[in-house]
Write an enzyme that holds these catalytic residues in place. Structure first.
Site, PDB file in Angstrom:
ATOM      1  N   ASN A   1      -1.116  13.043  -2.013  1.00 26.19           N
ATOM      2  CA  ASN A   1      -1.656  13.869  -0.922  1.00 26.19           C
ATOM      3  C   ASN A   1      -0.594  14.832  -0.399  1.00 26.19           C
ATOM      4  O   ASN A   1      -0.903  15.980  -0.068  1.00 26.19           O
ATOM      5  CB  ASN A   1      -2.191  12.987   0.209  1.00 26.19           C
TER       6      ASN A   1
ATOM      7  N   MET B   1       2.296   3.426   5.362  1.00 24.87           N
ATOM      8  CA  MET B   1       1.676   2.113   5.542  1.00 24.87           C
ATOM      9  C   MET B   1       2.105   1.398   6.826  1.00 24.87           C
ATOM     10  O   MET B   1       2.039   0.177   6.906  1.00 24.87           O
ATOM     11  CB  MET B   1       1.963   1.230   4.320  1.00 24.87           C
ATOM     12  N   ARG B   2       2.550   2.165   7.808  1.00 23.01           N
ATOM     13  CA  ARG B   2       2.960   1.544   9.077  1.00 23.01           C
ATOM     14  C   ARG B   2       2.318   2.255  10.247  1.00 23.01           C
ATOM     15  O   ARG B   2       1.954   3.429  10.128  1.00 23.01           O
ATOM     16  CB  ARG B   2       4.471   1.659   9.284  1.00 23.01           C
ATOM     17  N   LEU B   3       2.241   1.518  11.357  1.00 25.07           N
ATOM     18  CA  LEU B   3       1.746   2.139  12.581  1.00 25.07           C
ATOM     19  C   LEU B   3       2.856   2.986  13.180  1.00 25.07           C
ATOM     20  O   LEU B   3       4.013   2.566  13.186  1.00 25.07           O
ATOM     21  CB  LEU B   3       1.391   1.059  13.598  1.00 25.07           C
TER      22      LEU B   3
ATOM     23  N   ASN C   1      -4.085  11.402  10.061  1.00 20.30           N
ATOM     24  CA  ASN C   1      -4.032  10.302   9.086  1.00 20.30           C
ATOM     25  C   ASN C   1      -5.206  10.453   8.123  1.00 20.30           C
ATOM     26  O   ASN C   1      -6.217  11.081   8.455  1.00 20.30           O
ATOM     27  CB  ASN C   1      -4.107   8.945   9.803  1.00 20.30           C
TER      28      ASN C   1
ATOM     29  N   HIS D   1      -7.627   8.056   5.416  1.00 24.64           N
ATOM     30  CA  HIS D   1      -7.920   6.682   5.011  1.00 24.64           C
ATOM     31  C   HIS D   1      -9.011   6.706   3.938  1.00 24.64           C
ATOM     32  O   HIS D   1     -10.013   7.408   4.096  1.00 24.64           O
ATOM     33  CB  HIS D   1      -8.390   5.870   6.227  1.00 24.64           C
TER      34      HIS D   1
END
Ligand code: GRF
Length: 213
Positions: free
Chosen positions: A17, A93-95, A110, A112
């Site tokens: 991406n 892969m983290r907040l 973001n 998904h």
């Protein structure tokens, strides 16, 4: 000439991406340029892609920091130093912590690989497949302090076939991602995404055919 939007990308993995956004920017399709890439994995291919295009890149592994707040502080500093106008999470892969989200309020995107609010989390494609859905898809949204939450910008569906594996379904979703994510950056750069509570109003004509072939 108006200045291009300065984009900071956060990525943990392959960075396809990220590549789609770099390509759209190099081709002049979007008035934006990726100025910094940050990862949490030192072997993320996203970092290699960044280096290839001479984009500043950093790896901040959580184990190098005493607390999550310290990690977030470092991320915020790096984004600030690079004068970033928009933060794009592309397979990160983290907040992100409050410090970054408040400093960049409504400026963090973001993506998904599922139709939220169904199947949030690290295995959206696998979970949808295991559930037996007939339609899967993707969501581009503004990020919040929760995983895969926040006002939705775009959603598009793809069919699920009986012989799909996680890989084939994810590939189908990826193809759409490569069009929609650069488009979201483009619209953001043009000031066309207005956040009103949970809703994102896309300003001006929005021809869905330009989004989905
Ligand atoms: C994408 O499918 C995205 O939706 C999800 O993680 C994947 C990242 O892929 N959040 P890549 O690193 O951009 O190739």
């Amino acid at each position: 000439m108006t200045e291009k939007l300065r984009v900071g990308v956060l990525a943990s993995g392959g960075g396809t991406n990220l590549q789609a956004i770099i390509d759209a920017s190099e081709a002049g399709e979007i008035s934006a340029e990726v100025v910094v890439v940050i990862s949490d994995c030192d072997d993320a291919h996203a970092l290699v892609r960044a280096a290839k295009f001479r984009i500043a890149n950093f790896c901040y592994q959580p184990k190098e920091f005493e607390t999550r707040d310290d990690l977030n502080h470092q991320i915020r500093e790096t984004l600030d130093v690079h004068n970033v106008g928009l933060v794009v999470m592309a397979g990160y892969m983290r907040l992100l912590g409050r410090e970054v989200l408040s400093a960049y309020e409504n400026r963090v995107l973001n993506i998904h690989p599922a139709l939220l609010p169904s199947f949030p989390g690290a295995h959206g494609v696998r979970d949808a497949l295991d559930y037996g859905v007939k339609v899967a898809g993707l969501t581009v949204h503004f990020a919040s302090e929760e995983f895969d939450e926040g006002p939705v910008i775009f959603q598009e569906a793809v069919p699920v076939y009986d012989d799909d594996t996680e890989e084939t379904l994810h590939n189908r979703i990826h193809e759409l991602e490569y069009r929609l994510y650069p488009l979201a950056v483009k619209y953001y750069a043009l000031g066309r995404l207005k956040v009103e509570g949970r809703k994102v109003r896309i300003q001006g004509d929005w021809d869905r055919k330009t989004v989905v072939k």
